[in-house]
Structures are given as C-alpha cells and as structure tokens.
Design a protein around this motif. Structure first.
Motif, PDB file in Angstrom:
ATOM      1  N   PHE A 117     -17.690 -15.282  47.080  1.00 18.94           N
ATOM      2  CA  PHE A 117     -16.378 -14.770  47.471  1.00 18.94           C
ATOM      3  C   PHE A 117     -15.356 -14.980  46.355  1.00 18.94           C
ATOM      4  O   PHE A 117     -14.584 -14.084  46.020  1.00 18.94           O
ATOM      5  CB  PHE A 117     -15.917 -15.451  48.764  1.00 18.94           C
ATOM      6  CG  PHE A 117     -14.624 -14.908  49.290  1.00 18.94           C
ATOM      7  CD1 PHE A 117     -14.581 -13.682  49.907  1.00 18.94           C
ATOM      8  CD2 PHE A 117     -13.446 -15.633  49.164  1.00 18.94           C
ATOM      9  CE1 PHE A 117     -13.389 -13.170  50.392  1.00 18.94           C
ATOM     10  CE2 PHE A 117     -12.254 -15.138  49.638  1.00 18.94           C
ATOM     11  CZ  PHE A 117     -12.226 -13.897  50.264  1.00 18.94           C
TER      12      PHE A 117
ATOM     13  N   ALA B  74     -15.933 -12.711  43.492  1.00 19.26           N
ATOM     14  CA  ALA B  74     -15.512 -11.344  43.809  1.00 19.26           C
ATOM     15  C   ALA B  74     -13.995 -11.218  43.769  1.00 19.26           C
ATOM     16  O   ALA B  74     -13.450 -10.290  43.174  1.00 19.26           O
ATOM     17  CB  ALA B  74     -16.036 -10.936  45.184  1.00 19.26           C
ATOM     18  N   LEU B  75     -13.317 -12.155  44.400  1.00 14.15           N
ATOM     19  CA  LEU B  75     -11.872 -12.042  44.579  1.00 14.15           C
ATOM     20  C   LEU B  75     -11.075 -12.278  43.297  1.00 14.15           C
ATOM     21  O   LEU B  75     -10.138 -11.518  42.998  1.00 14.15           O
ATOM     22  CB  LEU B  75     -11.425 -13.037  45.659  1.00 14.15           C
ATOM     23  CG  LEU B  75     -10.039 -12.831  46.237  1.00 14.15           C
ATOM     24  CD1 LEU B  75      -9.926 -11.464  46.864  1.00 14.15           C
ATOM     25  CD2 LEU B  75      -9.744 -13.894  47.254  1.00 14.15           C
TER      26      LEU B  75
ATOM     27  N   GLY C   3     -16.010  -7.874  39.765  1.00  9.78           N
ATOM     28  CA  GLY C   3     -15.524  -8.213  41.104  1.00  9.78           C
ATOM     29  C   GLY C   3     -16.191  -7.366  42.178  1.00  9.78           C
ATOM     30  O   GLY C   3     -16.571  -7.866  43.236  1.00  9.78           O
ATOM     31  N   ALA C   4     -16.350  -6.079  41.903  1.00 10.50           N
ATOM     32  CA  ALA C   4     -17.004  -5.184  42.867  1.00 10.50           C
ATOM     33  C   ALA C   4     -18.473  -5.562  43.049  1.00 10.50           C
ATOM     34  O   ALA C   4     -18.992  -5.531  44.173  1.00 10.50           O
ATOM     35  CB  ALA C   4     -16.877  -3.739  42.403  1.00 10.50           C
TER      36      ALA C   4
ATOM     37  N   ALA D 166     -18.546  -8.694  45.111  1.00  8.58           N
ATOM     38  CA  ALA D 166     -18.148  -8.374  46.485  1.00  8.58           C
ATOM     39  C   ALA D 166     -19.312  -7.744  47.237  1.00  8.58           C
ATOM     40  O   ALA D 166     -19.557  -8.058  48.409  1.00  8.58           O
ATOM     41  CB  ALA D 166     -16.936  -7.443  46.485  1.00  8.58           C
ATOM     42  N   THR D 167     -20.044  -6.872  46.574  1.00  8.60           N
ATOM     43  CA  THR D 167     -21.221  -6.263  47.190  1.00  8.60           C
ATOM     44  C   THR D 167     -22.270  -7.319  47.517  1.00  8.60           C
ATOM     45  O   THR D 167     -22.850  -7.318  48.611  1.00  8.60           O
ATOM     46  CB  THR D 167     -21.816  -5.193  46.251  1.00  8.60           C
ATOM     47  OG1 THR D 167     -20.809  -4.209  45.990  1.00  8.60           O
ATOM     48  CG2 THR D 167     -23.041  -4.539  46.855  1.00  8.60           C
TER      49      THR D 167
ATOM     50  N   PHE E 149     -21.689 -10.469  48.072  1.00  3.58           N
ATOM     51  CA  PHE E 149     -21.144 -11.281  49.158  1.00  3.58           C
ATOM     52  C   PHE E 149     -21.370 -10.596  50.505  1.00  3.58           C
ATOM     53  O   PHE E 149     -21.837 -11.227  51.468  1.00  3.58           O
ATOM     54  CB  PHE E 149     -19.650 -11.532  48.933  1.00  3.58           C
ATOM     55  CG  PHE E 149     -18.974 -12.210  50.081  1.00  3.58           C
ATOM     56  CD1 PHE E 149     -19.125 -13.565  50.295  1.00  3.58           C
ATOM     57  CD2 PHE E 149     -18.186 -11.485  50.961  1.00  3.58           C
ATOM     58  CE1 PHE E 149     -18.503 -14.192  51.370  1.00  3.58           C
ATOM     59  CE2 PHE E 149     -17.570 -12.099  52.036  1.00  3.58           C
ATOM     60  CZ  PHE E 149     -17.722 -13.454  52.238  1.00  3.58           C
ATOM     61  N   VAL E 150     -21.049  -9.314  50.585  1.00  3.40           N
ATOM     62  CA  VAL E 150     -21.204  -8.578  51.846  1.00  3.40           C
ATOM     63  C   VAL E 150     -22.672  -8.534  52.267  1.00  3.40           C
ATOM     64  O   VAL E 150     -22.997  -8.761  53.438  1.00  3.40           O
ATOM     65  CB  VAL E 150     -20.614  -7.158  51.716  1.00  3.40           C
ATOM     66  CG1 VAL E 150     -21.015  -6.272  52.883  1.00  3.40           C
ATOM     67  CG2 VAL E 150     -19.097  -7.220  51.606  1.00  3.40           C
TER      68      VAL E 150
END
Length: 101
Positions: free
Chosen positions: A32, A35-36, A62-63, A66-67, A69-70
């Motif tokens: 997280f 990503a953030l 970051g993207a 984030a991917t 993480f999701v």
C-alpha cells in the motif's frame, strides 16, 4: 490542541474491536505504501512543475504496486482493506453518478 483530545479519547470512547480480526498483514502495508507514495509524489510534482519522465516513472510504479495490492487483497481471508465494500451502494452512495446531477 490535539493532546487533550488524545488523552480524553481513550477515557471517553468505548473500546470496539473485532474479535474475529485477522493479523496485520505487513506485506499489504508495504504494498500500500509503495503504491500510495509514488502516486502522491507524481501528482504533486506534476502540479508544481509539469510532467516529466521521473513523474511518469513514479506514476507507473505506483500503479503497478496498486495493482499488486488489490490482487493481494482479493486473495486474503482477512484483507487489510476489504474491497468488497466498494460494491455496496450504501458505502459508495455519495460517489455514485446519480448524485452528480
């Protein structure tokens, strides 16, 4: 100003813990943050100085995180952030397109 609030909060607010909560997933926390932080850096840098290769790289990193993480949150039994909440109209109601009119 915040010190009295913090001291009084512990005494005045009731304790409410989930008895079935899972353990803190440090890998999710790290993903997280990875990503953030680059996403925030990219947005702030583009706003201040305009786009460049460094901000594009930060945005892409970051993207990607984030991917990751999701995807990790969908696989965990006790996710750090339960993404199924975003399917609930009561949770996402104020952000729905019908409220934009």
């Amino acid at each position: 100003m915040m010190l009295p609030v913090l001291l009084l909060a512990r005494a005045l607010l009731p304790e409410c813990r989930d008895p079935d909560a899972g353990r803190l997933d440090l890998a999710s926390v790290v993903l997280f943050l990875l990503a953030l932080l680059p996403l925030i850096y990219a947005v702030k840098t583009v706003a201040a100085h305009g786009p460049d290769a460094g901000t594009a790289l930060a945005l892409a990193a970051g993207a990607a995180f984030a991917t990751a993480f999701v995807r990790r949150q969908h696989r965990l039994e006790h996710p750090l952030l339960d993404l199924r909440l975003f399917r609930n109209r009561a949770f996402t109601g104020p952000c729905s397109p019908c409220c934009w009119a």
